[in-house]
Design an enzyme around this catalytic site. Structure first.
Site, short mmCIF file in Angstrom:
data_model
loop_
_atom_site.label_atom_id
_atom_site.label_comp_id
_atom_site.label_asym_id
_atom_site.label_seq_id
_atom_site.Cartn_x
_atom_site.Cartn_y
_atom_site.Cartn_z
N ARG A 19 49.64 41.81 -12.70
CA ARG A 19 50.78 42.11 -11.84
C ARG A 19 51.66 43.12 -12.59
O ARG A 19 52.65 42.81 -13.19
CB ARG A 19 51.58 40.84 -11.52
CG ARG A 19 52.81 41.08 -10.65
CD ARG A 19 52.46 41.56 -9.27
NE ARG A 19 51.75 40.55 -8.51
CZ ARG A 19 51.12 40.77 -7.35
NH1 ARG A 19 51.13 42.01 -6.84
NH2 ARG A 19 50.48 39.81 -6.71
N ARG A 42 39.43 46.81 -10.64
CA ARG A 42 40.64 46.40 -11.36
C ARG A 42 40.46 45.11 -12.15
O ARG A 42 41.23 44.84 -13.08
CB ARG A 42 41.82 46.26 -10.39
CG ARG A 42 41.65 45.16 -9.36
CD ARG A 42 42.87 45.02 -8.47
NE ARG A 42 42.70 43.93 -7.52
CZ ARG A 42 43.68 43.26 -6.95
NH1 ARG A 42 44.93 43.57 -7.24
NH2 ARG A 42 43.44 42.30 -6.09
N HIS A 113 47.34 51.91 -8.59
CA HIS A 113 48.40 51.01 -8.10
C HIS A 113 49.52 50.92 -9.14
O HIS A 113 49.76 49.87 -9.74
CB HIS A 113 47.78 49.63 -7.84
CG HIS A 113 48.59 48.72 -6.97
ND1 HIS A 113 49.95 48.62 -7.04
CD2 HIS A 113 48.20 47.84 -6.01
CE1 HIS A 113 50.38 47.73 -6.17
NE2 HIS A 113 49.33 47.24 -5.53
N ASP A 165 56.50 48.52 2.41
CA ASP A 165 55.05 48.57 2.25
C ASP A 165 54.54 49.67 3.18
O ASP A 165 54.25 49.43 4.35
CB ASP A 165 54.42 47.22 2.60
CG ASP A 165 52.96 47.14 2.16
OD1 ASP A 165 52.41 48.16 1.69
OD2 ASP A 165 52.37 46.04 2.28
N GLU A 222 52.13 54.82 -5.49
CA GLU A 222 50.70 54.87 -5.74
C GLU A 222 50.07 56.10 -5.09
O GLU A 222 50.33 56.39 -3.93
CB GLU A 222 50.03 53.62 -5.16
CG GLU A 222 50.72 52.32 -5.53
CD GLU A 222 50.24 51.15 -4.68
OE1 GLU A 222 49.05 51.13 -4.30
OE2 GLU A 222 51.07 50.27 -4.38
#
Length: 264
Positions: A19, A42, A113, A165, A222
């Protein structure tokens, strides 16, 4: 000076995704496909160090190759190289280079990200996206289509007053993140889209790997392939890169500048 990237105090160890930092989302962005969310790259433990360069710019290149495990999620033969380079005292450059090692075309989506550290996300702003159309995935879906609404952004800067978002389609190659007196210039090549995200205060408690109140301490900006998958022919390659330069962000480019992917 100072740390530019965010990492949650509650971030979980592998095999969970971090995170924070800069997770590599590949070969799928978010849930836009049939594979695991944000793909397998990832969280893969199979990255290998392929090269280390000490001058003129210190860099390290990691490589991920297909195997039986990746074929379970994505039946493609590939080599993915990820290079991290200090290209100036105040600049970090990240490059992805994908080679199709198979006999069939392959298609993918993905992103870097990136979690930027901010003092207070409520006072931060992302510049350079005015006039660009975005998909608002934090808003209720359109009842007629079941899809998130699409909006042309009228604002000079994206601000974080609640959950944000957004997937900006055909984003410009130069963006800026401002956080008080601090600024980060974001300059990309080969990434067609951009994503801006912060979970906001309402949903933050639902992220068990995010420390209490830490939603205020990050802003994700991103570079992405999200709207349309990139197709790479057999034996061909795709490359994209992004540079982050701390302080003194240049004026962002106009909407639509250099939005395309590079496929050769």
């Amino acid at each position: 000076g100072g740390e530019q990237l965010f990492l949650s105090s509650e971030s979980l160890p592998p095999p969970k995704a971090a995170r924070g930092g800069i997770p590599v989302c590949f070969p799928q962005f978010a849930g836009r496909g049939t594979g695991p969310k944000h793909g397998f790259a990832r969280t893969s433990p199979k990255w290998k160090i392929a090269a280390v360069v000490r001058s003129p710019f210190p860099s390290v290149t990691f490589e991920l190759r297909d195997d039986e495990e990746t074929h379970a999620d994505w039946p493609a033969k590939f080599r993915l190289a990820y290079t991290i380079a200090l290209t100036a005292p105040d600049e970090l450059t990240l490059s992805l280079y994908l080679t199709n090692a198979g006999r069939e075309p392959i298609a993918f989506t993905g992103a870097l990200h990136t979690y930027f550290r901010v003092a207070d996300v409520g006072k931060a702003a992302v510049e350079g996206l005015q006039g660009v159309t975005y998909e608002d995935t934090a808003a209720p879906a359109d009842p007629a289509t079941g899809l998130p609404p699409r909006i042309e952004d009228p604002a000079a800067a994206v601000r974080f007053t609640s959950e944000v978002d957004r997937v900006y389609v055909r984003a410009p190659s130069r963006l800026g993140l401002r956080d008080g007196r601090r600024a980060v210039a974001i300059t990309s090549e080969g990434w067609p889209d951009a994503v801006v995200w912060n979970i906001g205060d309402v949903k933050a408690p639902g992220l068990t790997d995010l420390g209490k109140g830490e939603w205020r301490r990050y802003a994700c900006v991103e570079n992405a392939v999200a709207e349309e998958p990139v197709s790479v022919a057999p034996g061909a390659s795709w490359e994209a890169k992004v540079s982050y330069r701390a302080a003194g962000a240049p004026r962002p480019g106009p909407p639509g500048a250099d939005p395309g992917c590079s496929v050769s």
